[in-house]
Design a protein around this motif. Structure first.
Motif, PDB file in Angstrom:
ATOM      1  N   GLU A  87      13.855  21.351  -3.015  1.00 37.27           N
ATOM      2  CA  GLU A  87      13.561  21.928  -1.705  1.00 37.27           C
ATOM      3  C   GLU A  87      14.770  21.901  -0.771  1.00 37.27           C
ATOM      4  OE1 GLU A  87       9.766  21.443   0.302  1.00 37.27           O
ATOM      5  OE2 GLU A  87       9.063  20.274  -1.400  1.00 37.27           O
ATOM      6  N   ASP A  88      15.950  21.650  -1.298  1.00 34.40           N
ATOM      7  CA  ASP A  88      17.146  21.683  -0.460  1.00 34.40           C
ATOM      8  C   ASP A  88      17.271  23.053   0.197  1.00 34.40           C
ATOM      9  OD1 ASP A  88      17.912  19.099  -0.919  1.00 34.40           O
ATOM     10  OD2 ASP A  88      19.483  19.586  -2.363  1.00 34.40           O
ATOM     11  N   GLY A  89      17.477  23.060   1.492  1.00 30.55           N
ATOM     12  CA  GLY A  89      17.646  24.314   2.221  1.00 30.55           C
ATOM     13  C   GLY A  89      16.361  25.028   2.565  1.00 30.55           C
ATOM     14  N   CYS A  90      15.226  24.467   2.171  1.00 23.52           N
ATOM     15  CA  CYS A  90      13.926  25.101   2.436  1.00 23.52           C
ATOM     16  C   CYS A  90      13.428  24.762   3.836  1.00 23.52           C
ATOM     17  CB  CYS A  90      12.876  24.621   1.437  1.00 23.52           C
ATOM     18  SG  CYS A  90      12.958  25.443  -0.146  1.00 23.52           S
ATOM     19  N   THR A  91      12.838  25.741   4.473  1.00 21.72           N
ATOM     20  CA  THR A  91      12.133  25.522   5.727  1.00 21.72           C
ATOM     21  C   THR A  91      10.758  26.161   5.593  1.00 21.72           C
ATOM     22  OG1 THR A  91      12.970  27.555   6.740  1.00 21.72           O
ATOM     23  CG2 THR A  91      14.255  25.541   7.103  1.00 21.72           C
ATOM     24  N   GLU A  92       9.869  25.766   6.473  1.00 20.94           N
ATOM     25  CA  GLU A  92       8.531  26.348   6.525  1.00 20.94           C
ATOM     26  C   GLU A  92       7.829  26.329   5.166  1.00 20.94           C
ATOM     27  OE1 GLU A  92       8.346  30.004   8.787  1.00 20.94           O
ATOM     28  OE2 GLU A  92      10.212  29.460   9.800  1.00 20.94           O
ATOM     29  N   ALA A  93       7.949  25.213   4.456  1.00 13.91           N
ATOM     30  CA  ALA A  93       7.342  25.092   3.128  1.00 13.91           C
ATOM     31  C   ALA A  93       5.823  25.014   3.232  1.00 13.91           C
ATOM     32  CB  ALA A  93       7.884  23.859   2.413  1.00 13.91           C
ATOM     33  N   GLN A  94       5.181  25.611   2.251  1.00  8.95           N
ATOM     34  CA  GLN A  94       3.728  25.521   2.153  1.00  8.95           C
ATOM     35  C   GLN A  94       3.324  25.630   0.687  1.00  8.95           C
ATOM     36  OE1 GLN A  94       2.855  28.921   4.742  1.00  8.95           O
ATOM     37  NE2 GLN A  94       1.913  29.937   3.010  1.00  8.95           N
ATOM     38  N   GLN A 115       5.876  27.684  -1.757  1.00  9.49           N
ATOM     39  CA  GLN A 115       6.847  28.632  -1.239  1.00  9.49           C
ATOM     40  C   GLN A 115       7.510  28.086   0.007  1.00  9.49           C
ATOM     41  OE1 GLN A 115       4.420  32.167  -0.618  1.00  9.49           O
ATOM     42  NE2 GLN A 115       4.527  31.864   1.579  1.00  9.49           N
ATOM     43  N   CYS A 116       8.694  28.617   0.275  1.00  7.41           N
ATOM     44  CA  CYS A 116       9.435  28.231   1.469  1.00  7.41           C
ATOM     45  C   CYS A 116      10.377  29.356   1.847  1.00  7.41           C
ATOM     46  CB  CYS A 116      10.213  26.934   1.244  1.00  7.41           C
ATOM     47  SG  CYS A 116      11.646  27.102   0.156  1.00  7.41           S
ATOM     48  N   LEU A 117      10.959  29.213   3.001  1.00  5.42           N
ATOM     49  CA  LEU A 117      11.970  30.151   3.468  1.00  5.42           C
ATOM     50  C   LEU A 117      13.327  29.524   3.166  1.00  5.42           C
ATOM     51  CD1 LEU A 117      12.198  32.857   4.935  1.00  5.42           C
ATOM     52  CD2 LEU A 117      12.303  31.587   7.077  1.00  5.42           C
ATOM     53  N   LYS A 118      14.166  30.242   2.420  1.00  2.00           N
ATOM     54  CA  LYS A 118      15.480  29.729   2.042  1.00  2.00           C
ATOM     55  C   LYS A 118      16.495  30.863   2.163  1.00  2.00           C
ATOM     56  CE  LYS A 118      17.637  26.887  -1.484  1.00  2.00           C
ATOM     57  NZ  LYS A 118      17.379  26.128  -2.709  1.00  2.00           N
ATOM     58  N   ASN A 119      17.495  30.639   2.990  1.00  2.00           N
ATOM     59  CA  ASN A 119      18.517  31.666   3.229  1.00  2.00           C
ATOM     60  C   ASN A 119      17.898  32.991   3.655  1.00  2.00           C
ATOM     61  OD1 ASN A 119      20.574  29.848   2.464  1.00  2.00           O
ATOM     62  ND2 ASN A 119      20.225  30.339   0.316  1.00  2.00           N
ATOM     63  N   GLY A 120      16.868  32.904   4.473  1.00  2.00           N
ATOM     64  CA  GLY A 120      16.234  34.103   5.005  1.00  2.00           C
ATOM     65  C   GLY A 120      15.279  34.805   4.062  1.00  2.00           C
ATOM     66  N   GLU A 121      15.064  34.252   2.876  1.00  2.00           N
ATOM     67  CA  GLU A 121      14.169  34.871   1.895  1.00  2.00           C
ATOM     68  C   GLU A 121      13.046  33.910   1.530  1.00  2.00           C
ATOM     69  OE1 GLU A 121      15.965  36.514  -1.637  1.00  2.00           O
ATOM     70  OE2 GLU A 121      17.851  36.865  -0.579  1.00  2.00           O
ATOM     71  N   ILE A 122      11.884  34.472   1.232  1.00  2.00           N
ATOM     72  CA  ILE A 122      10.773  33.657   0.753  1.00  2.00           C
ATOM     73  C   ILE A 122      10.987  33.381  -0.729  1.00  2.00           C
ATOM     74  CG2 ILE A 122       8.291  33.559   0.310  1.00  2.00           C
ATOM     75  CD1 ILE A 122       7.898  35.256   2.821  1.00  2.00           C
ATOM     76  N   LYS A 123      11.018  32.106  -1.069  1.00  2.00           N
ATOM     77  CA  LYS A 123      11.164  31.666  -2.460  1.00  2.00           C
ATOM     78  C   LYS A 123       9.861  31.004  -2.872  1.00  2.00           C
ATOM     79  CE  LYS A 123      15.555  32.655  -2.677  1.00  2.00           C
ATOM     80  NZ  LYS A 123      16.094  33.662  -3.547  1.00  2.00           N
ATOM     81  N   ASP A 124       9.439  31.245  -4.101  1.00  2.00           N
ATOM     82  CA  ASP A 124       8.239  30.551  -4.558  1.00  2.00           C
ATOM     83  C   ASP A 124       8.401  30.091  -5.995  1.00  2.00           C
ATOM     84  OD1 ASP A 124       7.492  32.631  -6.368  1.00  2.00           O
ATOM     85  OD2 ASP A 124       6.232  33.593  -4.892  1.00  2.00           O
TER      86      ASP A 124
END
Length: 168
Positions: free
Chosen positions: A41-48, A64-73
């Motif tokens: 989760e390094d660099g992740c924000t708004e994880a759910q 999922q989380c927001l990472k570098n402006g993109e949603i990653k899951d």
């Protein structure tokens, strides 16, 4: 598991879990309020995380989380390993690797959404999450959950990573 975790596990009492978790009430979307640092989760924000009970009794997990402006899951599967409590699960995101996901406490139920919050850990105290149905929790609730984590042998709670959208 690290050598430090093995040494620590030998000295800690067993991690206590919730007496019973109603899986139906646990299903749905959870916001990550705080966690121990994780490389994944390094660099992740708004994880759910979203949990869905499958017909075979396993749980589909979508983190999922927001990472570098993109949603990653990432998608995985959880299996209950203690049907007496339903509080101990093994989660697999990348076969054959499995991780312990032990639900230490669930908050009161709220109609229509199930449990309001959860404290989730690992028997060797390697991971810790505070989850909630909303993107924040009252400070009193956070304090209660952090106190419980300390009582269960979690140290260094100052290293918690808090939700990066300004709430916690």
């Amino acid at each position: 598991m690290t050598a430090r975790a093995v040494r620590k596990a030998r000295t800690l009492p067993p991690l206590q879990v919730a007496a019973h978790v109603d899986l139906e009430k646990y299903m749905g979307t959870w916001y990550e309020i705080g966690r121990y640092p994780l490389a994944s989760e390094d660099g992740c924000t708004e994880a759910q995380a979203t949990y869905t009970l499958r017909p075979d009794g396993h749980v589909q997990v979508i983190n999922q989380c927001l990472k570098n402006g993109e949603i990653k899951d990432v998608r995985g599967t959880a299996k209950v390993v203690d049907p007496t409590t339903n509080a101990k699960l093994k989660v697999t995101f990348f076969w054959p690797f499995k991780g312990d996901y032990w639900i230490m406490k669930v908050g009161p139920e709220q109609e229509g959404i199930g449990y309001r919050y959860a404290l989730v850990g690992h028997p060797y105290r390697e991971t810790l999450w505070i989850l909630a149905r909303e993107a924040s929790l009252p400070q009193e609730t956070l304090d209660e959950l952090l106190t419980l984590a300390q009582q269960q042998g979690y140290e260094d709670l100052d290293r918690m990573v808090w939700r990066n959208d300004g709430t916690h």
